[in-house]
Design an enzyme around this catalytic site. Structure first.
Site, short mmCIF file in Angstrom:
data_model
loop_
_atom_site.label_atom_id
_atom_site.label_comp_id
_atom_site.label_asym_id
_atom_site.label_seq_id
_atom_site.Cartn_x
_atom_site.Cartn_y
_atom_site.Cartn_z
N GLU A 33 3.45 -6.16 3.04
CA GLU A 33 4.30 -7.07 2.26
C GLU A 33 4.41 -8.45 2.92
O GLU A 33 5.49 -9.04 2.96
CB GLU A 33 5.68 -6.45 2.03
CG GLU A 33 5.64 -5.16 1.22
CD GLU A 33 7.02 -4.66 0.83
OE1 GLU A 33 8.01 -5.13 1.41
OE2 GLU A 33 7.10 -3.79 -0.07
N GLU A 102 3.63 1.52 -3.29
CA GLU A 102 5.01 1.95 -3.11
C GLU A 102 5.70 1.97 -4.47
O GLU A 102 6.13 0.93 -4.97
CB GLU A 102 5.78 1.04 -2.16
CG GLU A 102 5.36 1.14 -0.71
CD GLU A 102 6.23 0.30 0.21
OE1 GLU A 102 7.34 -0.13 -0.22
OE2 GLU A 102 5.81 0.05 1.36
#
Length: 707
Positions: A33, A102
């Protein structure tokens, strides 16, 4: 970073763990991320991301590399999506697979905030939406699963995804043991409302419903892998996504994205009823085997069962006791993490205030007021050895200000502030600027001179607690001091108790509801921070699965502790003589602490007679839905608390009969389920002695007790 990543890859190669070596690793991940940081940091961060990607590629793992939330991931690295929904996502090159690394099953728990939950109907809907638009990979967080592989995941700089040897699903919540919880203010529990909970038990119906979802998707595999879907409108908020193969395989996804209303749609010459905010899966383009909003799995209501009390002794932490070797004095206020190096949550700030005999407040009775401003995260203020007040920040804003009256006497007064960190930052940028501790100003009001700024006085600093330095949490350290009778509601107190491991194999926890804030150790190992004294604000309302989910939508524990129970792993325990040590900061009642077992209290099921089924789905009998009930840990069904085939009302734990009820409902479940670990009952009128209300959609609803 290059040295670290190279070492990890070399270790994997030396053990023969990559797929081309015959091992289980099929994917590897670099960074996590990092993309959002590029929006703020610009070219330097973009250059770093490019460097990290090329560095990883050069390590020649022989399996694909991925980067999460990294839109500019260079070839051949695959950029992937993380979030509550990813049906909007496409990779940055058309030849790359569409991967959801995710899929968030809910959100983390923070101290002082309500506990988030995500309805499984919405989670299943989000996954089905992703698959129907051509998604090829789903990995749950906190869980790991793909179609057709099950994976486990480790979230660090480098991630390796490893197929599980077990065909079951690895949807596992966890625990932030010791001081590993970040945030700041992330709770010790990292359960994440996962399909397998923090204790390793199935969270039903979430586990069962997602298992059925992926069974349904697997049935569609021959058509799904053949090409892109053909999308057609079926109404204002309804559509079909149809996959076909050259060999004749056909699979359809029928979606109703209306947030309020059911829809009847016409598809391939047949009518289908779609609940709001749902998708039906048809692996042959004809037969509905699954709908995301129609949950047929059992509902398990968990309970914490008392497993034993504890006999305590106590030891008082000294407030103004300094080690000459470790304490030091400096002019002004110092940042906490720079001092503690995160070896402890605690840092003492102490200064002295001289009060002249002619100060007016000494005779007027109007006490001076002290203000202390801190970057966080919690603060206990002691004046002349007495706790004057406690203040703490929050998940939203860790900063805090203490303001309170203080009792001073003529002469020298000691002001000691125990500053407490509640986790290091774990997401964001420029962590070096995320301060903790008292940075000032610190001002005393109400003196003859008006105000006295204590900020730039001499301050004495002590890193950690005396009890930490003495290792009171360990067996040897706890034996080095004299412990006394337990005291209640006293701040800065160590407590210890010995206990035997409870019998059975049920997961264990400590009920800390009577305590304030502190830390727990068992046999020298850190269970974690506890903070039941920090109550969550707000009013938790009804949870409706329909509509977009966010972390504030479906919550519990409003007005109560964010975390009451703290997981105790059985492998950490000896059969007898286990040492439990607690450090209480604020003051609590240890006599109310107990060991508990996590078990299934009651099990419910709510199944429509037209519930989609994958059993015999290719035959004329496929629509015969069944109620399935299962107790855990070898327990058996001991009681039928409620049973009704008809139109029952309410929810698990509060069911009642509706206007339509088959009078043999209880008899059928007693006959099939009592004294059984698991049982199944067909949801058809003839099983219940006939149709109690012809022409009406009926449900079989049951609640049983396990014992």
């Amino acid at each position: 970073m290059q040295k670290f990543t190279t070492k990890i890859v070399d270790m994997m190669k030396s053990e023969g763990l990559f797929e081309w070596q015959g091992g289980p690793i099929i994917l590897s991940q670099i960074e996590n991320e990092f993309g959002p940081l590029e929006w703020d940091q610009g070219e330097p961060s973009k250059a770093y991301a490019s460097w990290a990607a090329n560095m990883a590629i050069a390590l020649d793992t022989g399996v694909p590399w991925i980067m999460c939330k990294e839109d500019d991931a260079p070839d051949p690295i695959i950029n992937t999506c993380n979030g509550f929904y990813c049906d909007w996502f496409s990779p940055n090159k058309p030849h790359k697979p569409t991967m959801w690394t995710e899929a968030w099953t809910a959100w983390y728990t923070g101290f002082g905030v309500p506990v988030p939950h995500r309805p499984v109907e919405d989670l299943a809907y989000g996954v089905a939406k992703f698959i129907q638009k051509g998604g090829s990979f789903v990995n749950y967080y906190m869980v790991s699963h793909t179609d057709p592989f099950c994976l486990t995941e480790a979230h660090h700089v480098t991630n390796f995804l490893v197929p599980s040897c077990d065909a079951s699903f690895q949807y596992h919540g966890g625990t932030n043991f010791g001081r590993t919880a970040g945030g700041p203010f992330v709770a010790t529990s990292y359960d994440y409302d996962a399909p397998i909970d923090e204790y390793g038990l199935l969270r039903e119906p979430k586990w069962g419903h997602l298992k059925e979802l992926h069974r349904a998707i697997k049935l569609c595999e021959p058509a799904l892998v053949a090409g892109d879907p053909i999308i057609s409108s079926l109404g204002k908020a309804q559509k079909s996504s149809v996959f076909r193969s050259s060999t004749g395989a056909c699979a359809a996804f029928l979606e109703n994205k209306d947030k309020l209303s059911y829809a009847r749609v016409s598809f391939s010459g047949m009518h289908y009823d779609l609940p709001p905010w749902s998708i039906s899966i048809l692996p042959d383009c004809k037969t509905t085997v699954f709908n995301t909003a129609r949950v047929g799995s059992q509902i398990s209501q968990m309970k914490m069962e008392w497993a034993g009390g504890l006999t305590w002794q106590s030891y008082n932490e000294e407030i103004n006791s300094y080690s000459e070797e470790e304490a030091f004095t400096a002019v002004g206020l110092l940042e906490q993490i720079n001092m503690t190096r995160d070896n402890t949550d605690y840092l003492w700030y102490t200064t002295y205030v001289d009060v002249a005999k002619d100060e007016q407040f000494l005779t007027s009775g109007k006490s001076p007021k002290l203000t202390v401003m801190s970057a966080g995260h919690a603060l206990h203020v002691f004046v002349n050895g007495q706790l004057t007040g406690t203040v703490y920040g929050s998940v939203e804003d860790p900063k805090l200000t203490y303001t309170g009256s203080v009792k001073l006497w003529a002469g020298s007064n000691t002001i000691s502030c125990l500053s407490i960190a509640v986790g290091l930052p774990n997401v964001g940028e420029h962590f070096e600027t995320w301060n903790a501790g008292i940075l000032g100003p610190v001002i005393l009001y109400g003196l003859n001179e008006g105000r006295r700024d204590l900020t730039w006085q001499k301050w004495t600093y002590q890193v950690g607690l005396k009890g930490e330095a003495m290792s009171l949490h360990s067996l040897s350290g706890s034996s080095s001091v004299e412990w006394g009778e337990p005291v209640q509601k006293q701040p800065l107190t160590w407590y210890k108790a010995f206990f035997n491991a409870p019998d059975g194999d049920e997961p264990l926890a400590l009920d800390m509801n009577s305590m304030g804030k502190g830390q727990i150790w068992i046999n020298g190992q850190g269970i974690g921070r506890y903070w039941p004294g920090y109550k969550a604000p707000g009013t938790c309302g009804y949870c409706d699965y329909r509509g977009e989910y966010n972390e504030t939508k479906c919550q519990t524990n409003c007005g109560d502790s964010s975390q009451r129970w703290y997981h105790v792993p059985r492998p950490w325990l000896n059969p007898t003589g286990n040492l439990l040590v607690i450090f209480e900061e604020i003051g609590g009642d240890p006599s109310e602490i107990s060991m508990v077992k996590r078990t299934t209290g009651s099990v419910c099921a709510d199944v429509s007679e037209w519930q989609p089924s994958m059993t015999n789905w290719r035959t004329k009998d496929y629509e015969k839905a069944k109620v399935h009930l299962q107790c855990d840990h070898g327990r058996k069904i001991t009681e039928i608390k409620f049973a009704s085939f008809g139109t029952p009302q309410g929810s698990c734990g509060s069911y009642s009969e509706g206007g339509c009820h088959a009078h043999k409902s209880y008899d059928i479940f007693r006959k099939n389920c009592i004294n059984q670990e698991h049982c199944a009952v067909c949801v058809v009128p003839e099983v219940f002695g006939g149709d109690p209300c012809p022409g009406t959609m009926k449900r079989a609803v049951v609640e049983v007790m396990c014992g």
